[in-house]
Enzyme design. Structure first.
Site, PDB file in Angstrom:
ATOM      1  N   LYS A   1       3.123  47.007 -10.902  1.00  0.00           N
ATOM      2  CA  LYS A   1       3.509  45.723  -9.264  1.00  0.00           C
ATOM      3  C   LYS A   1       4.878  45.185  -9.764  1.00  0.00           C
ATOM      4  O   LYS A   1       5.789  45.104  -9.024  1.00  0.00           O
ATOM      5  CB  LYS A   1       2.513  44.730  -9.690  1.00  0.00           C
ATOM      6  CG  LYS A   1       2.571  43.739  -8.758  1.00  0.00           C
ATOM      7  CD  LYS A   1       1.166  42.223  -8.351  1.00  0.00           C
ATOM      8  CE  LYS A   1       2.155  41.699 -10.185  1.00  0.00           C
ATOM      9  NZ  LYS A   1       3.420  40.281  -9.094  1.00  0.00           N
TER      10      LYS A   1
ATOM     11  N   MET B   1       2.068  36.971 -20.019  1.00  0.00           N
ATOM     12  CA  MET B   1       2.454  35.269 -20.754  1.00  0.00           C
ATOM     13  C   MET B   1       1.410  35.146 -20.153  1.00  0.00           C
ATOM     14  O   MET B   1       1.037  33.801 -20.042  1.00  0.00           O
ATOM     15  CB  MET B   1       3.476  35.761 -18.996  1.00  0.00           C
ATOM     16  CG  MET B   1       4.990  35.965 -19.414  1.00  0.00           C
ATOM     17  SD  MET B   1       6.035  35.285 -18.501  1.00  0.00           S
ATOM     18  CE  MET B   1       5.812  34.800 -16.655  1.00  0.00           C
TER      19      MET B   1
ATOM     20  N   HIS C   1      -4.181  42.184 -16.367  1.00  0.00           N
ATOM     21  CA  HIS C   1      -3.246  42.368 -17.634  1.00  0.00           C
ATOM     22  C   HIS C   1      -4.067  43.799 -18.096  1.00  0.00           C
ATOM     23  O   HIS C   1      -4.227  44.180 -19.043  1.00  0.00           O
ATOM     24  CB  HIS C   1      -3.702  41.321 -18.376  1.00  0.00           C
ATOM     25  CG  HIS C   1      -2.249  40.225 -17.302  1.00  0.00           C
ATOM     26  ND1 HIS C   1      -2.539  39.250 -16.753  1.00  0.00           N
ATOM     27  CD2 HIS C   1      -1.289  40.192 -17.603  1.00  0.00           C
ATOM     28  CE1 HIS C   1      -1.439  38.507 -16.145  1.00  0.00           C
ATOM     29  NE2 HIS C   1      -0.888  39.799 -16.802  1.00  0.00           N
TER      30      HIS C   1
HETATM   31  O1  PAF Z   1       5.963  40.760 -16.683  1.00  0.00           O
HETATM   32  C1  PAF Z   1       5.519  40.032 -17.584  1.00  0.00           C
HETATM   33  O2  PAF Z   1       4.756  39.210 -17.706  1.00  0.00           O
HETATM   34  C2  PAF Z   1       6.715  39.953 -18.571  1.00  0.00           C
HETATM   35  O3  PAF Z   1       7.977  40.290 -17.671  1.00  0.00           O
HETATM   36  C3  PAF Z   1       6.664  39.893 -19.671  1.00  0.00           C
HETATM   37  C4  PAF Z   1       7.049  41.347 -19.754  1.00  0.00           C
HETATM   38  C5  PAF Z   1       5.592  39.723 -20.464  1.00  0.00           C
HETATM   39  C6  PAF Z   1       7.912  39.860 -20.317  1.00  0.00           C
HETATM   40  O4  PAF Z   1       8.169  38.110 -20.450  1.00  0.00           O
END
Ligand code: PAF
Length: 281
Positions: A150, A30, A37
């Site tokens: 997580k 997101m 990330h």
């Molecule tokens: O974990 C996330 O950032 C969100 O839930 C995802 C998997 C990108 C779905 O919107």
């Protein structure tokens, strides 16, 4: 690195790799990227020839009163962080994913496990997650998709969805990345003020204590959960739950040798923090 916004543009960008039969690894996010990330993207780099990252704040997984409008959006910063790590960054608009109306768009639901733990406190949240991930899988058609551990329950549900719907995609989980004081990295940590930020690692410390006491068999599962929630309240958290679960099915059926996971969700100020730790027996 190509930045694409629409589904046809994404397909054009992926065509050369697909034509060459090279493996495509997908990291759905997101946005508002942090080192957690980047660990996913770096793992993705090692797993295949090309990496696609999506940045999409999915309205369907936010409930009423959730932080959808205020969710941090940092597109230019995210592009800069992904430079050299991803081949394609996909930033669809809500209409690219849900068409004209999100309200009448098809949903994907994994019943049961979507309604427990976080699902019990955020009704509809996991339907939003499985729906968007299924759509993104159909759009990107990756060979492998990478998610953070997580969000243990999310990954568990997505594994069930992939198996149930026979998506030909391998899911790869990546261990939680933590700050030096133990706090699990999350975009929502930035909602914490300075005092709350100092307190936040207590969530992880509490899980570690539960784990130690669970391994010593010093109290029952329910006692350990209740004592941990009580402790979190004393620190200033508003816990949703602390729960010791069987890691194979997320039930509370724990035999002496079942692998387990201790999960927690708790509010601290404006942030809802989640964390979990595995228990190796
Ligand atoms: O974990 C996330 O950032 C969100 O839930 C995802 C998997 C990108 C779905 O919107």
């Amino acid at each position: 690195m190509q930045q694409v916004q629409t589904v046809p543009a994404l397909h054009d960008a992926l065509r050369p790799w697909r034509t060459r039969g090279e493996s495509i690894v997908f990291v759905p996010t997101m946005g508002n990227l942090h080192d957690g990330h980047l660990a996913l993207v770096k793992r993705a780099r090692k797993l295949g020839a090309m990496v696609v990252v999506s940045l999409f704040v999915n309205p369907l997984q936010f409930g009423e009163g959730d932080d959808f409008a205020g969710y941090p959006r940092t597109l230019q910063q995210d592009y800069a962080l992904l430079e050299g790590l991803a081949e394609v960054v996909f930033t669809p608009a809500v209409t690219d994913i849900y068409g004209r109306s999100i309200d009448i768009s098809t949903r994907v639901e994994v019943p049961g496990i979507s309604d427990i733990l976080c699902g019990a406190y955020r009704p509809g949240h996991f339907v939003g997650v499985t729906t968007v991930v299924a759509k993104l899988f159909n759009i990107v058609k990756p060979d492998i998709a990478v998610f953070g551990e997580k969000d243990f329950q999310q990954l568990f549900i997505l594994r069930a969805m992939v198996a149930d719907l026979a998506f030909p995609i391998v899911l790869e989980g990546v261990a939680t990345v933590r700050e030096p004081d133990g706090l699990a990295m999350s975009s929502r940590n930035q909602y914490l003020n300075a005092r709350e930020r100092r307190l936040a690692p207590k969530l992880y410390q509490t899980l570690l204590e539960v784990k130690e006491r669970y391994l010593q068999r010093s109290a029952t599962r329910i006692e350990l959960e209740q004592q941990a929630e009580f402790k979190l309240k004393q620190y200033g958290f508003v816990p949703d739950y602390v729960s010791i679960r069987n890691a194979r099915d997320l039930t509370t059926d724990l035999t002496v040798d079942s692998p387990c996971v201790i999960l927690a969700a708790a509010h601290l100020g404006k942030a809802r923090l989640i964390d979990n730790i595995p228990v190796a027996l």
